[in-house]
Design a protein around this motif. Structure first.
Motif, PDB file in Angstrom:
ATOM      1  N   MET A   1      30.475 -40.014 107.217  1.00  0.00           N
ATOM      2  CA  MET A   1      30.885 -38.729 106.646  1.00  0.00           C
ATOM      3  C   MET A   1      30.179 -38.557 105.303  1.00  0.00           C
ATOM      4  SD  MET A   1      34.580 -37.570 105.141  1.00  0.00           S
ATOM      5  CE  MET A   1      35.455 -38.326 106.498  1.00  0.00           C
ATOM      6  N   HIS A   2      29.422 -37.519 105.151  1.00  0.00           N
ATOM      7  CA  HIS A   2      28.731 -37.267 103.892  1.00  0.00           C
ATOM      8  C   HIS A   2      29.543 -36.292 103.072  1.00  0.00           C
ATOM      9  CE1 HIS A   2      24.989 -39.388 104.821  1.00  0.00           C
ATOM     10  NE2 HIS A   2      25.216 -39.004 106.043  1.00  0.00           N
ATOM     11  N   VAL A   3      30.178 -36.807 102.014  1.00  0.00           N
ATOM     12  CA  VAL A   3      30.987 -35.940 101.182  1.00  0.00           C
ATOM     13  C   VAL A   3      30.349 -35.738  99.812  1.00  0.00           C
ATOM     14  CG1 VAL A   3      33.127 -36.561 102.309  1.00  0.00           C
ATOM     15  CG2 VAL A   3      32.374 -37.885 100.356  1.00  0.00           C
ATOM     16  N   PHE A   4      29.118 -36.191  99.655  1.00  0.00           N
ATOM     17  CA  PHE A   4      28.444 -35.966  98.392  1.00  0.00           C
ATOM     18  C   PHE A   4      26.996 -35.606  98.657  1.00  0.00           C
ATOM     19  CE2 PHE A   4      28.461 -40.398  99.526  1.00  0.00           C
ATOM     20  CZ  PHE A   4      27.136 -40.743  99.467  1.00  0.00           C
ATOM     21  N   LYS A   5      26.527 -34.560  97.995  1.00  0.00           N
ATOM     22  CA  LYS A   5      25.129 -34.206  98.157  1.00  0.00           C
ATOM     23  C   LYS A   5      24.696 -33.224  97.078  1.00  0.00           C
ATOM     24  CE  LYS A   5      21.642 -32.783 101.480  1.00  0.00           C
ATOM     25  NZ  LYS A   5      21.364 -32.224 102.803  1.00  0.00           N
ATOM     26  N   THR A   6      23.632 -33.545  96.377  1.00  0.00           N
ATOM     27  CA  THR A   6      23.047 -32.613  95.432  1.00  0.00           C
ATOM     28  C   THR A   6      21.557 -32.880  95.395  1.00  0.00           C
ATOM     29  OG1 THR A   6      23.203 -31.711  93.210  1.00  0.00           O
ATOM     30  CG2 THR A   6      23.318 -34.071  93.384  1.00  0.00           C
ATOM     31  N   VAL A 157      19.820 -46.704  98.118  1.00  0.00           N
ATOM     32  CA  VAL A 157      20.617 -47.914  97.895  1.00  0.00           C
ATOM     33  C   VAL A 157      22.019 -47.538  97.411  1.00  0.00           C
ATOM     34  CG1 VAL A 157      20.860 -49.965  96.419  1.00  0.00           C
ATOM     35  CG2 VAL A 157      18.647 -49.427  97.468  1.00  0.00           C
ATOM     36  N   ILE A 158      22.086 -46.598  96.459  1.00  0.00           N
ATOM     37  CA  ILE A 158      23.384 -46.153  95.948  1.00  0.00           C
ATOM     38  C   ILE A 158      24.169 -45.429  97.038  1.00  0.00           C
ATOM     39  CG2 ILE A 158      24.526 -44.584  94.318  1.00  0.00           C
ATOM     40  CD1 ILE A 158      22.166 -45.169  92.385  1.00  0.00           C
ATOM     41  N   GLY A 159      23.487 -44.580  97.786  1.00  0.00           N
ATOM     42  CA  GLY A 159      24.150 -43.859  98.868  1.00  0.00           C
ATOM     43  C   GLY A 159      24.733 -44.791  99.904  1.00  0.00           C
ATOM     44  N   ASN A 160      23.990 -45.845 100.238  1.00  0.00           N
ATOM     45  CA  ASN A 160      24.470 -46.833 101.206  1.00  0.00           C
ATOM     46  C   ASN A 160      25.696 -47.568 100.670  1.00  0.00           C
ATOM     47  OD1 ASN A 160      24.088 -48.540 103.680  1.00  0.00           O
ATOM     48  ND2 ASN A 160      23.772 -50.127 102.142  1.00  0.00           N
ATOM     49  N   LEU A 161      25.669 -47.900  99.379  1.00  0.00           N
ATOM     50  CA  LEU A 161      26.810 -48.562  98.750  1.00  0.00           C
ATOM     51  C   LEU A 161      28.055 -47.682  98.823  1.00  0.00           C
ATOM     52  CD1 LEU A 161      28.021 -50.808  96.828  1.00  0.00           C
ATOM     53  CD2 LEU A 161      27.298 -49.309  94.944  1.00  0.00           C
ATOM     54  N   ILE A 162      27.890 -46.411  98.470  1.00  0.00           N
ATOM     55  CA  ILE A 162      29.034 -45.486  98.460  1.00  0.00           C
ATOM     56  C   ILE A 162      29.576 -45.282  99.867  1.00  0.00           C
ATOM     57  CG2 ILE A 162      29.733 -43.099  97.995  1.00  0.00           C
ATOM     58  CD1 ILE A 162      27.727 -43.160  95.632  1.00  0.00           C
ATOM     59  N   GLU A 163      28.678 -45.079 100.834  1.00  0.00           N
ATOM     60  CA  GLU A 163      29.107 -44.874 102.216  1.00  0.00           C
ATOM     61  C   GLU A 163      29.821 -46.114 102.763  1.00  0.00           C
ATOM     62  OE1 GLU A 163      29.089 -42.404 104.272  1.00  0.00           O
ATOM     63  OE2 GLU A 163      27.823 -40.903 103.341  1.00  0.00           O
ATOM     64  N   THR A 164      29.241 -47.277 102.481  1.00  0.00           N
ATOM     65  CA  THR A 164      29.755 -48.530 103.053  1.00  0.00           C
ATOM     66  C   THR A 164      31.032 -49.023 102.378  1.00  0.00           C
ATOM     67  OG1 THR A 164      27.479 -49.168 103.583  1.00  0.00           O
ATOM     68  CG2 THR A 164      29.139 -50.899 103.642  1.00  0.00           C
ATOM     69  N   LYS A 165      31.045 -48.998 101.064  1.00  0.00           N
ATOM     70  CA  LYS A 165      32.149 -49.612 100.324  1.00  0.00           C
ATOM     71  C   LYS A 165      33.230 -48.634  99.857  1.00  0.00           C
ATOM     72  CE  LYS A 165      30.470 -53.774 100.517  1.00  0.00           C
ATOM     73  NZ  LYS A 165      31.159 -54.822 101.309  1.00  0.00           N
ATOM     74  N   VAL A 167      33.312 -44.627 100.906  1.00  0.00           N
ATOM     75  CA  VAL A 167      33.632 -43.596 101.899  1.00  0.00           C
ATOM     76  C   VAL A 167      34.280 -44.207 103.140  1.00  0.00           C
ATOM     77  CG1 VAL A 167      32.702 -41.803 103.411  1.00  0.00           C
ATOM     78  CG2 VAL A 167      31.806 -42.047 101.091  1.00  0.00           C
ATOM     79  N   ALA A 168      33.705 -45.302 103.626  1.00  0.00           N
ATOM     80  CA  ALA A 168      34.197 -45.920 104.864  1.00  0.00           C
ATOM     81  C   ALA A 168      35.636 -46.412 104.748  1.00  0.00           C
ATOM     82  CB  ALA A 168      33.281 -47.073 105.272  1.00  0.00           C
ATOM     83  N   THR A 169      36.062 -46.703 103.531  1.00  0.00           N
ATOM     84  CA  THR A 169      37.434 -47.215 103.342  1.00  0.00           C
ATOM     85  C   THR A 169      38.375 -46.152 102.781  1.00  0.00           C
ATOM     86  OG1 THR A 169      36.859 -48.021 101.119  1.00  0.00           O
ATOM     87  CG2 THR A 169      36.568 -49.557 102.957  1.00  0.00           C
ATOM     88  N   THR A 170      37.882 -44.930 102.661  1.00  0.00           N
ATOM     89  CA  THR A 170      38.704 -43.847 102.112  1.00  0.00           C
ATOM     90  C   THR A 170      39.405 -43.098 103.239  1.00  0.00           C
ATOM     91  OG1 THR A 170      37.237 -43.551 100.208  1.00  0.00           O
ATOM     92  CG2 THR A 170      38.691 -41.714 100.754  1.00  0.00           C
ATOM     93  N   LEU A 312      40.608 -33.639  99.774  1.00  0.00           N
ATOM     94  CA  LEU A 312      41.252 -34.856  99.254  1.00  0.00           C
ATOM     95  C   LEU A 312      40.344 -36.072  99.393  1.00  0.00           C
ATOM     96  CD1 LEU A 312      44.932 -34.395 100.540  1.00  0.00           C
ATOM     97  CD2 LEU A 312      44.023 -33.977  98.238  1.00  0.00           C
ATOM     98  N   THR A 313      39.549 -36.099 100.467  1.00  0.00           N
ATOM     99  CA  THR A 313      38.581 -37.190 100.637  1.00  0.00           C
ATOM    100  C   THR A 313      37.551 -37.163  99.520  1.00  0.00           C
ATOM    101  OG1 THR A 313      38.855 -37.141 103.049  1.00  0.00           O
ATOM    102  CG2 THR A 313      36.877 -38.220 102.189  1.00  0.00           C
ATOM    103  N   GLN A 314      37.050 -35.985  99.201  1.00  0.00           N
ATOM    104  CA  GLN A 314      36.082 -35.862  98.103  1.00  0.00           C
ATOM    105  C   GLN A 314      36.682 -36.365  96.801  1.00  0.00           C
ATOM    106  OE1 GLN A 314      35.182 -31.641  98.479  1.00  0.00           O
ATOM    107  NE2 GLN A 314      33.122 -32.122  99.152  1.00  0.00           N
ATOM    108  N   GLN A 315      37.922 -35.994  96.542  1.00  0.00           N
ATOM    109  CA  GLN A 315      38.576 -36.444  95.315  1.00  0.00           C
ATOM    110  C   GLN A 315      38.693 -37.966  95.270  1.00  0.00           C
ATOM    111  OE1 GLN A 315      42.369 -34.323  94.913  1.00  0.00           O
ATOM    112  NE2 GLN A 315      41.405 -33.027  93.369  1.00  0.00           N
ATOM    113  N   LYS A 316      39.104 -38.546  96.400  1.00  0.00           N
ATOM    114  CA  LYS A 316      39.274 -40.000  96.459  1.00  0.00           C
ATOM    115  C   LYS A 316      37.941 -40.727  96.307  1.00  0.00           C
ATOM    116  CE  LYS A 316      43.592 -40.608  99.030  1.00  0.00           C
ATOM    117  NZ  LYS A 316      44.239 -41.370 100.119  1.00  0.00           N
ATOM    118  N   VAL A 317      36.911 -40.182  96.949  1.00  0.00           N
ATOM    119  CA  VAL A 317      35.583 -40.808  96.846  1.00  0.00           C
ATOM    120  C   VAL A 317      35.088 -40.744  95.406  1.00  0.00           C
ATOM    121  CG1 VAL A 317      33.157 -40.582  97.506  1.00  0.00           C
ATOM    122  CG2 VAL A 317      34.932 -40.465  99.255  1.00  0.00           C
TER     123      VAL A 317
END
Length: 339
Positions: A1-6, A157-165, A167-170, A312-317
């Motif tokens: 799930m991609h909840v961040f993009k700019t 690298v940062i995107g993978n970290l955020i998605e893996t650690k 987003v995936a647990t949110t 709410l997912t965006q806020q949590k992420v």
């Protein structure tokens, strides 16, 4: 799930920085307040900060400031000293946060990273109309192609970290979504709306009296055809100057305040199936046909649930990223140096 993009200009995506732009850390970090005053002369290679032994130079800081100013549609000339200092603090903290996340993200393996970086760089470069436009964009951002590759790699690298650690647990539970809905019922109030089609005979405010007269006469002639049994959608396709003509004049649903006052008043005064007289607005002369109306209502929870969960997912992420940066900053060594 991609909840961040700019997008940084048109060159590169910097997702983590976008989320971190609004965090309290940018405003409150004690280290940021020790930064040297904005405007002092220094070399682009001057080290302004050090993150776990990795130098951050003045050129990077200036580039980050440009991104913030561009994103907020602000010009350097319009800022006073206090605003300039805040932008510099935010930019420095974003760079520090990015470096902390990048160092953390490098611990995770990404298959074919170098190949993916090259593909992404090529994809971003292809968005420009010509090589000259691409070079111009690089120059405006004070970047080289090598730096573009570096930033792209860091972002992956940062995107993978955020998605893996993160987003995936949110997760957002049904109870959390329901509570948000119940606590914010006013945000789910849907005003009265209408669905209408129109035929527009264009005549803007710059049109001469004679041109307006001809346009009005044409609209009246079209109305006469409709009263004689002509099909509204077919006539709109042939005669309307509005882009909606391709859909037979259908404008879809709209609420009050979305159309110019004269159009809105005429449309909402109609009953479903009725056709208006000729209505004059700043765009010309309209003939409006009302398809249906919807009364004001509160959107049911089940209809709103998907949007609530996404919000709410965006806020949590975002909080997850901010918390991780804070943790990394406490564990690591971040030095703010004079320029």
């Amino acid at each position: 799930m991609h909840v961040f993009k700019t997008i940084r200009g048109q060159i590169i995506t910097l997702s983590a920085l976008a989320l971190l732009a609004g965090t309290a850390m940018a405003a409150d970090a004690p280290a940021a307040k020790t930064a040297a005053k904005a405007g002092e002369a220094s070399s682009p290679t001057t080290v302004v900060a050090r993150v776990n032994g990795v130098d951050i130079i003045k050129a990077e800081l200036e580039r980050a400031k440009k991104v913030i100013l561009s994103r907020n549609q602000m010009g350097q000339a319009t800022m006073n000293d206090e605003m300039s200092k805040k932008v510099e603090e935010a930019a420095l903290n974003q760079i520090i946060a990015k470096e902390l996340l990048y160092q953390d993200g490098k611990k995770l393996e990404i298959k074919d990273l170098d190949k993916r970086v090259q593909e992404k760089v090529a994809e971003n470069k292809a968005r420009f109309k010509s090589p000259a436009d691409y070079e111009k964009a690089l120059k405006e951002m004070d970047m080289t192609e090598k730096e573009v590759e570096t930033f792209t790699k860091e972002d992956m690298v940062i995107g993978n970290l955020i998605e893996t650690k993160i987003v995936a647990t949110t997760k957002v539970t049904d109870d959390e979504a329901k509570k948000f809905y119940n606590d914010n019922k006013d945000k789910f109030r849907q005003a009265e709306s209408a669905r209408a089609s129109h035929i527009l005979v264009g005549a803007d405010q710059k049109a001469s009296p004679e041109e307006k007269k001809k346009a009005k006469e044409k609209a009246e002639a079209l109305l006469k055809q409709l009263k004689g049994g002509a099909d509204f959608a077919e006539l709109a396709k042939k005669e309307s100057s509005c882009p909606s003509s391709a859909q037979g004049g259908d404008l879809g649903f709209f609420g009050k305040g979305q159309m110019v006052p004269e159009f809105e008043k005429a449309a909402f005064a109609l009953k479903p199936g009725e056709v208006s007289d000729v209505v004059e607005t700043q765009f010309g002369y309209h003939i409006i046909k009302l398809a249906e109306k919807k009364d004001a209502e509160t959107v049911p929870f089940e209809e709103a649930k998907e949007r609530i969960v996404q919000f709410l997912t965006q806020q949590k992420v975002q909080k997850g990223i901010s918390d991780r940066v804070e943790e990394l900053r406490k564990k690591g060594k971040v030095e703010i140096l004079a320029k």
